[in-house]
Scaffold this motif. Structure first.
Motif, PDB file in Angstrom:
ATOM      1  N   SER A   1       0.870  -1.227   0.078  1.00 32.31           N
ATOM      2  CA  SER A   1       0.047  -0.011  -0.001  1.00 32.31           C
ATOM      3  C   SER A   1       0.937   1.223  -0.137  1.00 32.31           C
ATOM      4  O   SER A   1       1.916   1.088   0.383  1.00 32.31           O
ATOM      5  CB  SER A   1      -0.791   0.131   1.085  1.00 32.31           C
ATOM      6  N   VAL A   2       0.268   2.267  -0.665  1.00 31.33           N
ATOM      7  CA  VAL A   2       1.091   3.493  -0.625  1.00 31.33           C
ATOM      8  C   VAL A   2       0.142   4.417   0.111  1.00 31.33           C
ATOM      9  O   VAL A   2      -1.163   4.650  -0.398  1.00 31.33           O
ATOM     10  CB  VAL A   2       1.398   3.790  -2.105  1.00 31.33           C
ATOM     11  N   LEU A   3       0.452   5.492   0.909  1.00 26.98           N
ATOM     12  CA  LEU A   3      -0.204   6.218   1.490  1.00 26.98           C
ATOM     13  C   LEU A   3       0.292   7.651   1.196  1.00 26.98           C
ATOM     14  O   LEU A   3       1.548   7.982   1.373  1.00 26.98           O
ATOM     15  CB  LEU A   3      -0.208   6.148   2.940  1.00 26.98           C
ATOM     16  N   GLU A   4      -0.503   8.768   0.768  1.00 27.90           N
ATOM     17  CA  GLU A   4       0.015  10.070   0.643  1.00 27.90           C
ATOM     18  C   GLU A   4      -0.997  10.938   1.512  1.00 27.90           C
ATOM     19  O   GLU A   4      -1.896  10.905   1.540  1.00 27.90           O
ATOM     20  CB  GLU A   4      -0.366  10.342  -1.029  1.00 27.90           C
ATOM     21  N   LEU A   5      -0.144  11.752   2.155  1.00 31.75           N
ATOM     22  CA  LEU A   5      -0.722  12.780   2.800  1.00 31.75           C
ATOM     23  C   LEU A   5       0.141  14.312   2.662  1.00 31.75           C
ATOM     24  O   LEU A   5       1.184  14.329   2.235  1.00 31.75           O
ATOM     25  CB  LEU A   5      -0.327  12.672   4.414  1.00 31.75           C
ATOM     26  N   THR A   6      -0.742  15.282   2.518  1.00 34.39           N
ATOM     27  CA  THR A   6      -0.348  16.630   2.170  1.00 34.39           C
ATOM     28  C   THR A   6      -0.185  17.262   3.701  1.00 34.39           C
ATOM     29  O   THR A   6      -1.153  17.338   4.409  1.00 34.39           O
ATOM     30  CB  THR A   6      -1.441  17.393   1.431  1.00 34.39           C
TER      31      THR A   6
END
Length: 64
Positions: A1-6
């Motif tokens: 899984s890949v998680l992106e957060l700003t």
């Protein structure tokens, strides 16, 4: 899984000996503390195919 957060704003301090806030900061409505980070290995899972028939090497078993 890949998680992106700003991340818009962040603040962090790195210390070897816990939290030490200034007396004036203690009444502020902000959390202060320590969040320990740990690395843990999970249960080894062999890959599909011929290599799956191989016994688990001792150096891999030692990690789990």
């Amino acid at each position: 899984s890949v998680l992106e957060l700003t991340i818009e704003d962040i603040s962090a301090k790195i210390r070897a000996h816990g939290v030490k806030d200034h007396a004036d900061d203690l009444s502020l409505p902000y959390w202060a503390g320590i969040v320990p980070a740990r690395v843990a290995y999970g249960e080894p899972r062999p890959s599909d195919g011929a290599a799956a028939a191989m016994p688990l090497p001792s150096y891999v078993a030692a990690l789990a």
